[in-house]
Scaffold this motif. Sequence first.
Motif, PDB file in Angstrom:
ATOM      1  N   THR A   1      40.270  40.522  48.649  1.00 39.64           N
ATOM      2  CA  THR A   1      40.619  41.872  49.499  1.00 39.64           C
ATOM      3  C   THR A   1      39.455  42.942  49.105  1.00 39.64           C
ATOM      4  N   SER A   2      39.093  44.021  49.791  1.00 36.48           N
ATOM      5  CA  SER A   2      38.151  44.886  49.431  1.00 36.48           C
ATOM      6  C   SER A   2      38.508  45.578  48.134  1.00 36.48           C
ATOM      7  N   GLY A   3      39.933  45.954  48.108  1.00 34.54           N
ATOM      8  CA  GLY A   3      40.280  46.773  46.932  1.00 34.54           C
ATOM      9  C   GLY A   3      40.094  45.835  45.639  1.00 34.54           C
ATOM     10  N   GLY A   4      40.425  44.364  45.722  1.00 31.41           N
ATOM     11  CA  GLY A   4      40.110  43.527  44.610  1.00 31.41           C
ATOM     12  C   GLY A   4      38.672  43.743  44.363  1.00 31.41           C
ATOM     13  N   ALA A   5      37.826  43.476  45.329  1.00 33.50           N
ATOM     14  CA  ALA A   5      36.336  43.618  44.978  1.00 33.50           C
ATOM     15  C   ALA A   5      35.794  45.044  44.354  1.00 33.50           C
ATOM     16  N   ARG A   6      36.507  46.137  44.710  1.00 33.04           N
ATOM     17  CA  ARG A   6      36.057  47.321  44.174  1.00 33.04           C
ATOM     18  C   ARG A   6      36.591  47.494  42.690  1.00 33.04           C
ATOM     19  N   LEU A   7      37.767  46.636  42.414  1.00 34.86           N
ATOM     20  CA  LEU A   7      38.241  46.875  40.897  1.00 34.86           C
ATOM     21  C   LEU A   7      37.436  45.883  40.217  1.00 34.86           C
ATOM     22  N   LEU A   8      36.981  44.497  40.566  1.00 36.01           N
ATOM     23  CA  LEU A   8      36.211  43.582  39.976  1.00 36.01           C
ATOM     24  C   LEU A   8      34.895  44.435  39.501  1.00 36.01           C
ATOM     25  N   LYS A   9      34.534  45.263  40.344  1.00 35.61           N
ATOM     26  CA  LYS A   9      33.008  45.713  40.031  1.00 35.61           C
ATOM     27  C   LYS A   9      33.479  46.963  38.751  1.00 35.61           C
ATOM     28  N   SER A  10      34.496  47.596  38.812  1.00 32.41           N
ATOM     29  CA  SER A  10      35.087  48.327  37.762  1.00 32.41           C
ATOM     30  C   SER A  10      35.055  47.541  36.561  1.00 32.41           C
ATOM     31  N   TRP A  11      35.807  46.432  36.557  1.00 27.29           N
ATOM     32  CA  TRP A  11      35.997  45.660  35.425  1.00 27.29           C
ATOM     33  C   TRP A  11      34.581  45.262  34.677  1.00 27.29           C
ATOM     34  N   ILE A  12      33.603  44.763  35.693  1.00 30.16           N
ATOM     35  CA  ILE A  12      32.266  44.439  35.129  1.00 30.16           C
ATOM     36  C   ILE A  12      31.548  45.551  34.603  1.00 30.16           C
ATOM     37  N   SER A  13      31.622  46.607  34.984  1.00 34.94           N
ATOM     38  CA  SER A  13      30.871  47.963  34.804  1.00 34.94           C
ATOM     39  C   SER A  13      31.529  48.458  33.397  1.00 34.94           C
ATOM     40  N   SER A  14      32.624  48.140  33.213  1.00 32.11           N
ATOM     41  CA  SER A  14      33.358  48.849  31.815  1.00 32.11           C
ATOM     42  C   SER A  14      34.504  47.805  31.317  1.00 32.11           C
ATOM     43  N   PRO A  15      33.677  46.739  30.479  1.00 32.38           N
ATOM     44  CA  PRO A  15      34.236  45.756  29.694  1.00 32.38           C
ATOM     45  C   PRO A  15      35.411  46.454  28.622  1.00 32.38           C
ATOM     46  N   LEU A  16      36.308  45.723  28.260  1.00 30.90           N
ATOM     47  CA  LEU A  16      37.173  46.248  27.094  1.00 30.90           C
ATOM     48  C   LEU A  16      36.652  45.782  25.913  1.00 30.90           C
ATOM     49  N   THR A  17      37.318  46.624  24.753  1.00 30.40           N
ATOM     50  CA  THR A  17      37.037  46.384  23.317  1.00 30.40           C
ATOM     51  C   THR A  17      38.287  46.160  22.523  1.00 30.40           C
ATOM     52  N   LEU A  18      39.306  46.268  23.082  1.00 31.84           N
ATOM     53  CA  LEU A  18      40.574  46.023  22.272  1.00 31.84           C
ATOM     54  C   LEU A  18      41.238  44.798  22.430  1.00 31.84           C
ATOM     55  N   MET A  19      41.484  44.046  21.305  1.00 36.94           N
ATOM     56  CA  MET A  19      41.837  42.583  21.293  1.00 36.94           C
ATOM     57  C   MET A  19      43.037  42.537  22.417  1.00 36.94           C
ATOM     58  N   ASP A  20      43.880  43.356  22.181  1.00 37.91           N
ATOM     59  CA  ASP A  20      45.135  43.080  22.871  1.00 37.91           C
ATOM     60  C   ASP A  20      44.902  43.088  24.366  1.00 37.91           C
ATOM     61  N   ASP A  21      44.322  44.400  24.837  1.00 32.40           N
ATOM     62  CA  ASP A  21      43.925  44.615  26.082  1.00 32.40           C
ATOM     63  C   ASP A  21      43.305  43.256  26.976  1.00 32.40           C
ATOM     64  N   ILE A  22      42.170  42.659  26.325  1.00 33.55           N
ATOM     65  CA  ILE A  22      41.421  41.346  26.798  1.00 33.55           C
ATOM     66  C   ILE A  22      42.508  40.334  26.716  1.00 33.55           C
ATOM     67  N   ILE A  23      43.130  40.176  25.523  1.00 28.30           N
ATOM     68  CA  ILE A  23      43.833  38.846  25.585  1.00 28.30           C
ATOM     69  C   ILE A  23      44.923  38.889  26.479  1.00 28.30           C
ATOM     70  N   GLU A  24      45.578  40.061  27.050  1.00 22.40           N
ATOM     71  CA  GLU A  24      46.479  40.084  27.999  1.00 22.40           C
ATOM     72  C   GLU A  24      45.923  39.678  29.373  1.00 22.40           C
ATOM     73  N   ARG A  25      44.444  40.201  29.717  1.00 20.07           N
ATOM     74  CA  ARG A  25      44.014  39.749  30.951  1.00 20.07           C
ATOM     75  C   ARG A  25      43.576  38.313  30.841  1.00 20.07           C
ATOM     76  N   GLN A  26      43.166  37.881  29.820  1.00 20.85           N
ATOM     77  CA  GLN A  26      42.690  36.465  29.719  1.00 20.85           C
ATOM     78  C   GLN A  26      43.672  35.642  29.832  1.00 20.85           C
ATOM     79  N   ASP A  27      44.999  35.800  29.408  1.00 19.88           N
ATOM     80  CA  ASP A  27      46.122  35.156  29.640  1.00 19.88           C
ATOM     81  C   ASP A  27      46.478  35.087  31.011  1.00 19.88           C
ATOM     82  N   ARG A  28      46.449  36.221  31.651  1.00 22.64           N
ATOM     83  CA  ARG A  28      46.814  36.367  33.361  1.00 22.64           C
ATOM     84  C   ARG A  28      45.741  35.427  33.987  1.00 22.64           C
ATOM     85  N   VAL A  29      44.444  35.496  33.550  1.00 21.15           N
ATOM     86  CA  VAL A  29      43.606  34.503  34.413  1.00 21.15           C
ATOM     87  C   VAL A  29      43.969  33.075  34.046  1.00 21.15           C
ATOM     88  N   THR A  30      44.432  32.898  32.741  1.00 24.57           N
ATOM     89  CA  THR A  30      44.798  31.294  32.284  1.00 24.57           C
ATOM     90  C   THR A  30      45.752  30.915  33.281  1.00 24.57           C
TER      91      THR A  30
END
Length: 865
Positions: A301-330
Amino acid sequence: MEAKPTTPMMEQYLELKSQHQDEVLFFRLGDFYEMFLDDAKEVSRLLNITLTARNGIPMCGIPYHAAKNYIKRLLDEGKKIAVCEQVEMPGPNRSIAKREVVQTITPGTVVEDEFLDAASNNHLMALAITDDRISCAYCELSNGIFSMLSFEKEERFESVRALYEQLLPREIIVNEDDYFSDKTFSSTIVQMDCMVTRLPPWYFSKSQGFELLRNHAESISLKQFGIEELDIELVSAGALFRYLQDTAKTSLDHIVDFTKVDQDRHLSIDESTRKNLELLSNLQEGGANRTLFSTLDMTCTSGGARLLKSWISSPLTLMDDIIERQDRVTWFLQHESERQRIRSLLGSTRDLSRLTSRVAMRRANPQDLVAIRQSIASFIELTNEYTEYYRSLLDKHVDDAMMTSLVDLMETLLSSIREDVQGPFSPGQVILQGYDSQLDHLRELQKSGTRSLQAYVAKLKEETEIPTIKLSHNKIIGQYLEIPKTHGAKIPDWFYRKQTLVNAERYTTDGLIALETEILASGEQADTLERTIYEKILDLTSAMHVPLMRLGQFFSNIDCLQSLAHCANRNRYTKPELTETDLLHIEEGRHPVVEQFLPKGEFVANDLSMGLENERFCLITGPNMAGKSTYLRQNALIVLMAQIGSYVPATTARIGLIDKLFCRVGASDNLARGESTFLIEMQEAAFILRTATSRSLAIMDEIGRGTSTQDGMSIAYAVMRTMVEMKVKTLFATHYHELTMLDTTGMQLLTPSVAETRRNIVFLRKIQPGVANSSYGLHVAKMAGIPSHVVRQAADFQRQHFADYALKGNSPQLDLFTGDSVSQPVDLLYEPIVEQIRSYQLELSTPLDTMHFVENLKRLLDELE
């Protein structure tokens, strides 16, 4: 501007134009938008349309139904457009139509698909200098996201440049006092590739900003958004919101949240790093090809592409936030069949966030409502499987009450709006038969009226004995009866002549007038009622903007997660182990972008290990083309990918979270900034030395190469030792391989492996412990196509004068330029002999000629030895 005309219409035009001097005024006249005077001249030139004149006044026009194509072209030319419509027709007390500017269109405020890149955000950003800080706010109007932050004012405005590179706004709003009083600030803004709008200082009022946002939120405070009345962010946020009100001139209800950005939750990446790592655009032509985004983008989706750009442009620094997203990918990686099902369903959804924004702002077309209905239906189908899992994601976006309302809306849209509707609202083409009984009745009256007309004409033919009576209609005289003049004697006296033609007469009758009046009345009533029903459906849909927006966010979030999982599966990525311990261990890491453009299995993977103490600085020496730059960048990208929650291209990876990422590689002159290559290089190095911490990762390539050898090597050495002392995790590549013979305590010494034969060198692109004793520059020059005689001359010069560049020091180890330290290019020494052998025509030579030729070769060998 020319002398003012005196006609009422031109007086009206000039009054409106005086209020919109910075915009091109689209002045509605009937079915056209007309431009006059200077606007007409400029638009005629930019759009290549005919310039005409009336009463000496330059003018040009475009059809209103084709206006969007012309507006897009003007936006691309950096223009703003004020759209002036006829809001009231002339009446007893008004000689001309009343006109008002109903919308100002600028690059940062458009919401229509025709003006937007579906896969890119369309940010509008506001900046203001307040003492020693910068107040910033930015908004994506097409999806209602409004954010604000502030940061320290630096001498070179590095944070402003970094934020611009992160958001890539199409328009920036600045305080005109800041712009004209601070030359460095204005220079920084002008160099950004977007429209700049300067607003007067009164727009940038903290107290007015608080009131504007508070009134919009219909709240006594903004504490629910984490915003206090004295927050500096309100200076720019207020200006931004007022500008949106001024240009949109409609509801902004779809902006429901004001987000105060927590900068500690996101990885700090400066402007240079974003560009050099080619996160969203490549360095060659600025496109999205061969970037990290293009590699990871498997969104549907175009909305997904825009959000992915935001994720790449602004990576996370808090462990809990990253692990939560990583678990969803898994989860999506492990459920392959579900991932494929989701990809298929997402492909049938529309851009719900932008659709909802258009509905809320009354810029929607009927087919937008059909798309919203289809998206809700897709959501219901999507969550039929693994319902509980999706509910765990959905709870953050839509509750049960909202979901019930969305289902009701879907059913309303299904029963009311035609599936095949196209274009803007057109009476009779939007509302379905059976949705409203009164509308159905009026439509039936229209149809029966048509049948009544046909029956009436048949009756007239019988009564008058005129078989050629023809019923027709036009906009000027309405319904009429056309009869050939050959039947003139049969025309009854109760026929009223309406128009005379060469061979016929056109008539009407009392009966025809009565039928026409009845049909027109029912048609007008039907059209009015259909418009009223459509507006009510728009109101109903607009009232659901909050759950619709959140549903759109849910779609985008799911799309990004499955995209990262799909990419990990396709490219053999592994799940990184994230740790609070400040270390970095990568086994068989690969460059995620470069490997995509090599045959499968050809990319040479490499390891990297940085511990807590003396292994945090890697000094990498070696030749060009051996893979140093790729190695540097791939490790930075692997860390960045891990902190957006993605899997990474490596066999194993154990990554300690970093707070800042730096990439100083290469440089070029920036004539617009008045900066040389070396100055840019030093500015970037200075920024790293000033802001890096022990939790940062820096990759630095060729520090000091922009100046003399002595100065450059001295700077490189000082920077190198400082980074070691700061304990910044650093990959430091250099051609100054002599640095490895200085103080290397606290460092790892690495080098690309090179296979060297008598005649050639082969770059194996494998990074290994050790030191390069040559940069193999002459070999690379030969590989690049430098003529052989030039390379030979360089080799001769190297042998004769190399000792002239000796680096003197107190320790014997500083005599770096002994004969053993230089890898002599053996193949270049014997190149003249090789060329003679290859060019010798043996088949045309006599035995005596061949003997003389061999004697000459022996003589040449003796001279070389």
